[in-house]
Design an enzyme around this catalytic site. Structure first.
Site, PDB file in Angstrom:
ATOM      1  CG  ASP A 107     -45.634 -17.603 -27.891  1.00  0.00           C
ATOM      2  OD1 ASP A 107     -46.049 -18.062 -28.975  1.00  0.00           O
ATOM      3  OD2 ASP A 107     -45.301 -18.325 -26.927  1.00  0.00           O
ATOM      4  CB  SER A 108     -45.184 -16.544 -33.723  1.00  0.00           C
ATOM      5  OG  SER A 108     -46.399 -15.827 -33.870  1.00  0.00           O
ATOM      6  CG  ASP A 128     -49.730 -17.440 -27.913  1.00  0.00           C
ATOM      7  OD1 ASP A 128     -50.515 -18.331 -27.539  1.00  0.00           O
ATOM      8  OD2 ASP A 128     -49.092 -17.494 -28.978  1.00  0.00           O
ATOM      9  CE  LYS A 156     -52.041 -19.841 -29.691  1.00  0.00           C
ATOM     10  NZ  LYS A 156     -50.808 -20.528 -29.287  1.00  0.00           N
ATOM     11  CD  GLU A 214     -46.886 -23.183 -27.042  1.00  0.00           C
ATOM     12  OE1 GLU A 214     -45.989 -23.966 -26.659  1.00  0.00           O
ATOM     13  OE2 GLU A 214     -46.692 -22.267 -27.857  1.00  0.00           O
ATOM     14  CD  GLU A 244     -47.412 -24.742 -34.331  1.00  0.00           C
ATOM     15  OE1 GLU A 244     -47.921 -24.151 -33.364  1.00  0.00           O
ATOM     16  OE2 GLU A 244     -46.372 -24.363 -34.910  1.00  0.00           O
TER      17      GLU A 244
HETATM   18  O1  KIV Z   1     -47.590 -17.897 -31.633  1.00  0.00           O
HETATM   19  C1  KIV Z   1     -48.280 -18.157 -32.626  1.00  0.00           C
HETATM   20  O2  KIV Z   1     -48.287 -17.434 -33.632  1.00  0.00           O
HETATM   21  C2  KIV Z   1     -49.091 -19.368 -32.584  1.00  0.00           C
HETATM   22  C3  KIV Z   1     -49.765 -19.793 -33.850  1.00  0.00           C
HETATM   23  C4  KIV Z   1     -48.783 -20.244 -34.837  1.00  0.00           C
HETATM   24  C5  KIV Z   1     -50.831 -20.795 -33.602  1.00  0.00           C
HETATM   25  O3  KIV Z   1     -49.188 -19.991 -31.580  1.00  0.00           O
END
Ligand code: KIV
Length: 275
Positions: free
Chosen positions: A43-44, A82, A111, A113, A180
């Site tokens: 989600d970056s 994510d 994924k 958090e 992280e």
């Molecule tokens: O969103 C993302 O790119 C991430 C990574 C930095 C692990 O969660």
């Protein structure tokens, strides 16, 4: 490279896994062609692709759209998507989000958090057959409550929370955990204590694997570059230079040249002019 199963990934504990993010067809294709082990549609993308100043505005629709494109670019990669902010607050909601990411978009795993507090969510996903990668330490979706984008686990209480969170994710059935922005010694302790792979970002060299953001690695994002990032090339500079040369050639009449133009038969042209 043959796509690993989740069981094979769990057994890769102790091996060095290389993971990179990718968000669209070309980046996923390049990353897969480079032979990385795992591709993450993070989600970056909210920051490096969509131009937001955090990951919070990213929606499930955004993630589905980008995961589909990444899947088209990397059809054989193990692709992780994510779960965006506020898309997995209850088991029901988490299952809906996971269904979109896996069934509609083609992800192999999701994924999410959080540590001990997300254990019931991870368990519900696992019961439904959804492979889950955990993420503890600096969790960008809740960065504000953690004091911003800063090193986590410096004091005993915070460090304990991270160790216990990773253990809870393992107990819940995650196949791996992202660590992280934590001290290297803490990441090493977590890596030694859990039997599933740890994948570090800003977490030192003792994790089982490493992950970085594609745009940071290739120099396509200059908004803010954390100190743990290593730039392997300056693609942004090369692209800016190419665009500037193109604009210059257009203005000077140097582009398109003969090689980029199409000819037509002389007699057809003559007849056209004649009429
Ligand atoms: O969103 C993302 O790119 C991430 C990574 C930095 C692990 O969660």
């Amino acid at each position: 490279m043959k796509k690993p199963t989740v069981l094979e990934l769990k057994r890769k504990k102790g091996e060095r896994l290389a993971m990179l993010t990718a968000y669209d067809y070309p980046s996923a294709r390049l990353v897969a062609e480079a032979g990385v082990d795992l591709v993450l549609v993070g989600d970056s993308l909210g920051m490096v692709v969509l131009g937001y100043d955090s990951t919070l505005p990213v929606t499930v629709d955004d993630m589905v759209h980008h995961t589909r494109a990444a899947r088209r670019g990397a059809p054989d990669a193990f692709l992780i998507a994510d779960m965006p902010f506020l898309s997995y607050g209850t088991p029901e909601r988490a299952l809906e989000t996971a269904a979109r990411l896996m069934k509609d978009a083609g992800a192999d795993s999701v994924k999410l958090e959080g540590g001990s507090e997300v254990r019931p969510i991870v368990e519900a996903l696992l019961r439904a057959g959804v492979p889950v990668l955990g993420h503890v330490g600096l969790t960008p979706q809740t960065a504000s409550s953690l004091g911003g984008y800063r090193l986590q686990g410096k004091d005993e209480e915070n460090a304990r929370r991270i160790v216990e969170g990773a253990a809870a994710l393992e107990a819940a059935g995650c196949w791996g955990v992202v660590l992280e922005l934590v001290p290297a010694a803490l990441a090493r302790m977590v890596t030694e204590r859990i039997a599933i792979p740890t994948i570090g970002i800003g977490a030192g060299a003792q994790c089982d694997g490493q992950v970085l953001v594609f745009h940071d690695v290739v120099g396509l994002f200059s908004g803010f570059t954390p100190t743990f990032v290593k730039r392997y090339t300056e693609a942004g500079e090369a692209i800016r230079d190419a665009c500037a040369r193109y604009a210059d050639e257009v203005r000077r009449g140097a582009f398109p040249g003969e090689a980029q133009s199409f000819a037509m038969k002389e007699e057809v042209l003559k007849r056209l002019y004649g009429s």
